[in-house]
Every structure is written in structure tokens, then in C-alpha cells.
Design an enzyme around this catalytic site. Structure first.
Site, PDB file in Angstrom:
ATOM      1  N   SER A 214      13.154  24.022  73.908  1.00  0.00           N
ATOM      2  CA  SER A 214      14.135  23.493  74.419  1.00  0.00           C
ATOM      3  C   SER A 214      14.267  22.241  75.416  1.00  0.00           C
ATOM      4  O   SER A 214      12.765  21.849  75.394  1.00  0.00           O
ATOM      5  CB  SER A 214      14.154  24.693  75.898  1.00  0.00           C
ATOM      6  OG  SER A 214      14.329  25.784  75.417  1.00  0.00           O
TER       7      SER A 214
HETATM    8  N1  SAH Z   1      10.807  28.538  75.709  1.00  0.00           N
HETATM    9  C1  SAH Z   1      10.872  28.321  74.177  1.00  0.00           C
HETATM   10  C2  SAH Z   1      12.118  28.400  73.569  1.00  0.00           C
HETATM   11  C3  SAH Z   1      12.002  28.936  72.122  1.00  0.00           C
HETATM   12  S1  SAH Z   1      13.851  29.389  71.380  1.00  0.00           S
HETATM   13  C4  SAH Z   1      10.334  26.710  74.099  1.00  0.00           C
HETATM   14  O1  SAH Z   1      10.568  26.141  74.766  1.00  0.00           O
HETATM   15  O2  SAH Z   1       9.648  26.843  72.907  1.00  0.00           O
HETATM   16  C5  SAH Z   1      13.924  30.924  71.776  1.00  0.00           C
HETATM   17  C6  SAH Z   1      12.980  31.816  71.255  1.00  0.00           C
HETATM   18  O3  SAH Z   1      13.406  33.396  71.550  1.00  0.00           O
HETATM   19  C7  SAH Z   1      12.685  31.687  69.605  1.00  0.00           C
HETATM   20  O4  SAH Z   1      11.352  31.642  69.305  1.00  0.00           O
HETATM   21  C8  SAH Z   1      13.125  33.339  69.330  1.00  0.00           C
HETATM   22  O5  SAH Z   1      12.459  33.684  67.892  1.00  0.00           O
HETATM   23  C9  SAH Z   1      12.943  34.102  70.597  1.00  0.00           C
HETATM   24  N2  SAH Z   1      13.721  35.282  70.495  1.00  0.00           N
HETATM   25  C10 SAH Z   1      14.999  35.780  70.179  1.00  0.00           C
HETATM   26  N3  SAH Z   1      15.418  36.763  70.382  1.00  0.00           N
HETATM   27  C11 SAH Z   1      14.485  37.378  70.657  1.00  0.00           C
HETATM   28  C12 SAH Z   1      14.157  38.723  71.043  1.00  0.00           C
HETATM   29  N4  SAH Z   1      14.971  39.650  71.285  1.00  0.00           N
HETATM   30  N5  SAH Z   1      12.969  38.961  71.777  1.00  0.00           N
HETATM   31  C13 SAH Z   1      11.744  38.051  71.802  1.00  0.00           C
HETATM   32  N6  SAH Z   1      12.016  36.938  71.243  1.00  0.00           N
HETATM   33  C14 SAH Z   1      13.333  36.422  70.969  1.00  0.00           C
END
Ligand code: SAH
Length: 213
Positions: free
Chosen positions: A62
Site C-alpha cells: 500500500s
Molecule cells: N499491508 C500489505 C497489503 C498487501 S495487499 C502491504 O502493505 O504489503 C492485501 C493482501 O491481502 C494481499 O497480500 C492479499 O493476498 C491478502 N488477502 C486478500 N484476501 C485475504 C484473505 N481473505 N485472507 C488473508 N489475506 C488476504
């Protein structure tokens, strides 16, 4: 390679402080955590720019400002136990680890979870546990939590997450689909969730159930 420490300081001044982030603990944590260690090597030079970056498996790390907004909203105390849904790169997880006592983070992509674990070991974070699974169900065995940070967009507030907040718990979560998403801040008051709508945002979807990884 540009001077990444200088780039990090500039990020905190020009992207966070001037846009109204004022919580000293959040600003300090963002000055301290090396975001460049959480992005793929090819993007390291862009690690402190004002936008999300790809991290593999069609997911993104993000934008720093949005991470700061979410962290500030949670008003974390050093004694807090925190749940994060969507570990992704692990960047927000590391910031939570600086701000709270214990962090439980859940990621549905095993490769991203494993990569994040390796970065935490390398950087010496000992108060983080990463789980692989469907975070929309939370982690009932580890809860309740003082705070929950969700970094993937849910269609609605997941009841399991609300149920895992303690009596004064806080949660920040993007709600909506596609281009139409908004951060919602939830605070438990006398056992009921009080909801405040906040910034418009754009996150990858929170994928629930058994959809293909
Ligand atoms: N805070 C992280 C954001 C990553 S994007 C960063 O800054 O790197 C969001 C993440 O949520 C992705 O890696 C995706 O695989 C995960 N995600 C999506 N649905 C999910 C779920 N039901 N349970 C766990 N993770 C999930």
C-alpha cells in the site's frame, strides 16, 4: 541506488507530516522501518515514492500515506495485541510490531506469507506471527484483539472480525468493491460497533472462502 535513509525521511516529511499525520509514534515508526526491504529488488529505488508497488501474486504494497492514516486511526498502545488481515509484503506488519506488543498477521497467499516471515527474521522482529489462511474469519484462537487492521477491501464488515474485537477494540478496514471503496473505522462501545466513514481508497479485494489462490 539513491540514499534510502534520506528518501525515507523525505517521505515522512512530504507525504505524511504535510498531509496531517501527527501521531509521533506513527511518524517515528515510519522513519524507522526500511520499506525498501519489503519490496521486490527491482522496485527498491522506488520504495519511498508516493504510490503502491507490485509485490507478486497480483498484490500490492500500500501507499505509505494510506498505511499511516490506518495506523494513526487505531491509536495503538505499546501493550496492544493486534490482528492484521492481508500481510502482503509485511511492511504494515512491521510498523504494527513497532507500535504494539504482539502482532498476529494472516495472509492467504503462502508464498507472500513465507517471504514476509523471512524479512521479519532478517530484520529481527520477534513479536510477529504470520499465519496462512482466510483472514476474513480472523484468528479466533488468538483473539480477542485490541485492534484489527485489514488491508484488503471487504464487501461488508466481516462479522467474525467484529466478534474478535475486545470491549474497547478498534478496527480499520476498507469496505466496498472496485473503484468504490472507503475506509471504515470501527470502535466497540458497550459491546456494539460504532462506525465512522473515512477516506476513499483503492485496495485489492479481500478474497473469502475457497477461491483459487
Ligand atoms: N499491508 C500489505 C497489503 C498487501 S495487499 C502491504 O502493505 O504489503 C492485501 C493482501 O491481502 C494481499 O497480500 C492479499 O493476498 C491478502 N488477502 C486478500 N484476501 C485475504 C484473505 N481473505 N485472507 C488473508 N489475506 C488476504
Amino acid at each position: 541506488m539513491p540514499d534510502l535513509t534520506a528518501a525515507r525521511q523525505l517521505m515522512v516529511e512530504s507525504q505524511l507530516r504535510t498531509r496531517g499525520i501527527s501521531d509521533a509514534r506513527v511518524l517515528d515508526a515510519m522513519l524507522h522501518v526500511p520499506r525498501d526491504q519489503f519490496v521486490p529488488a527491482a522496485y527498491r529505488a522506488q520504495a519511498y515514492e508516493d504510490h503502491p508497488l507490485p509485490i507478486g501474486d497480483s498484490q500490492t504494497i500500500s501507499q505509505p500515506y494510506i498505511v499511516a492514516v490506518m495506523l494513526e486511526s487505531l491509536q495503538l498502545q505499546p501493550s496492544d495485541r493486534v490482528l492484521e488481515v492481508g500481510t502482503g509484503s509485511g511492511y504494515a506488519t512491521a510498523l504494527l510490531a513497532e507500535l504494539a506488543a504482539e502482532v498476529f498477521s494472516i495472509e492467504r497467499h503462502p508464498a507472500l506469507a513465507e517471504n514476509a516471515r523471512e524479512v521479519f527474521t532478517r530484520l529481527g522482529y520477534k513479536n510477529v506471527q504470520v499465519f496462512t489462511g482466510d483472514g476474513s474469519l480472523g484468528l479466533p484462537a488468538s483473539g480477542p484483539f485490541d485492534a484489527i487492521l485489514v488491508s484488503a477491501a471487504a464487501a461488508g464488515l466481516p462479522p467474525a472480525l467484529i466478534a474478535q474485537l475486545n470491549e474497547s477494540g478498534r478496527m480499520i478496514i476498507p469496505v466496498g468493491t472496485g473503484d468504490s471503496q472507503q475506509l471504515q473505522f470501527v470502535r466497540m462501545v458497550n459491546g456494539s460497533p460504532m462506525i465512522t466513514a473515512r477516506e476513499l481508497v483503492r485496495f485489492v479485494p479481500l478474497v473469502s472462502g475457497n477461491s483459487d489462490v
